[in-house]
Design an enzyme around this catalytic site. Structure first.
Site: not given
Length: 286
Positions: A109, A238, A267
Site C-alpha cells: 500500500d 486485490d 489487499h
C-alpha cells in the site's frame, strides 16, 4: 496527541521503541538479528500488520517495523502535514539514526512509495526490496484517481474522521480471512478519535496530491534501484492493485525479481498470507 494503548502481548509480543524525530515521537519495533529488514505499512494500518511476519523472521533477520506519525502508537503532531513526503523523511531519519546498512525494505500500500523514497536516497546501502500490492508512480488509472477524489470529499472525510471508515469498512473488505474481534480492536484502539485519524484521512488525498514525489520515484526507482534483487509478493484478489495492472511495470522495473503470487489474498497480504511472505523473504534474502 499521544495514544494511550498497550497492545496485548499475546498478539503483539514485541518491545516498543521510540525515536524522537524532528516533528514528533515515532514508535517502532526492532526484533532479532541478522540482515536488517525495514517493514513499511499502508493505510490505516500500523506495525501490528507485520506481527506474524516478524515472529517468523526474527530468528534470522533484524526486523524493524515502524508506525508513521499519525499511525499506530506514534505521536499525532498538531503541526504535521501527514504528507507522503513527510512520512518518507521521518522514516529515513529513523534508518539513519539506526545506522542501517545492507538493509532490505518491504512496502505494501503506501509503504511502497514510502519505502522507495527512503531507498532511492540511500541506494548504496540497500541490499534488496520487497514490494506487494503497491505502486510508486503517479496515479494513472480512473480507479485510483476516482478513489482519491471520492475519499477527499467533505462527506467521506467526515466518515473517515468521525466513523473510522477505513478501519471499520476497508480492513474487513481488504482481507480474505475474517479478522478476530481482538485483532480488529488493535486497529481500532490506535485510532480512537477524529483527532487521531488525521493521518488516515490525508493518505487518500495524497494519491493525487503527492504526484510530484511519485513522478520523481517513477524516474528514480528504475535508475537507482532497478538492479537490486527484488521480491514481488502479490495478493491476486486485490481490487485496488490488480495484478494485471501493476505487475508488468513492477517486473520491468526490477529485472532481477522473484514473483510469489498469493492466489487467495486480498489487499492486506500481511494478514492473509504472512507465512508465505515470510518464507519467501527468507529464501530470497536469507
Amino acid at each position: 496527541m499521544t495514544i494511550d494503548f498497550t497492545p496485548d502481548p499475546a498478539l503483539y509480543p514485541f518491545e516498543s521503541r521510540w525515536f524522537d524525530a524532528a516533528p514528533g515521537r515515532l514508535h517502532y519495533i526492532d526484533e532479532g538479528a541478522g540482515t536488517p529488514i525495514l517493514l513499511c505499512h499502508g493505510n490505516p494500518t500500523w506495525s501490528f500488520l507485520y506481527r506474524h511476519i516478524v515472529t517468523r523472521l526474527r530468528e534470522h533477520f533484524r526486523c524493524i517495523a515502524v508506525d508513521y506519525l499519525g499511525f499506530g502508537l506514534s505521536d499525532r503532531p498538531a503541526d504535521f502535514g501527514y504528507t507522503i513526503e513527510e512520512h518518507a523523511r521521518t522514516v529515513g531519519a529513523l534508518v539513519d539514526h539506526l545506522g542501517l546498512d545492507g538493509f532490505v525494505t518491504m512496502g505494501q500500500d503506501w509503504g511502497g512509495p514510502i519505502s522507495m523514497a527512503v531507498d532511492v536516497d540511500r541506494a548504496d546501502r540497500v541490499r534488496g526490496v520487497v514490494l506487494g500490492n503497491t505502486w510508486f508512480w503517479p496515479a494513472d488509472n480512473l480507479t485510483m484517481k476516482g478513489f482519491s477524489r471520492v475519499m477527499s470529499t467533505r462527506w467521506m472525510q467526515r466518515a473517515i474522521l468521525e466513523r473510522n471508515f477505513f478501519v471499520e469498512r476497508l480492513i474487513p473488505r481488504g482481507t480474505a480471512r475474517g479478522l478476530g474481534p481482538r485483532e480488529m480492536d488493535h486497529y481500532r484502539a490506535v485510532q480512537p478519535s477524529p483527532g487521531a485519524r488525521r493521518g488516515v484521512a490525508e493518505m487518500p488525498r495524497q494519491i493525487l496530491a503527492a504526484e510530484p514525489l511519485l513522478r520523481r520515484l517513477a524516474a528514480d526507482v528504475p535508475t537507482r534501484l532497478g538492479a537490486k534483487p527484488a521480491l514481488l509478493v502479490w495478493g491476486m484478489k486485490d481490487t485496488a492493485f490488480k495484478p494485471g495492472a501493476c505487475l508488468p511495470r513492477m517486473k520491468a522495473t526490477f529485472p532481477n525479481h522473484v514473483l510469489v503470487e498469493l492466489p487467495t489474498a486480498k489487499h492486506y497480504i500481511q494478514e492473509d498470507a504472512p507465512d508465505v511472505i515470510a518464507d519467501a523473504i527468507a529464501e530470497r534474502f536469507g
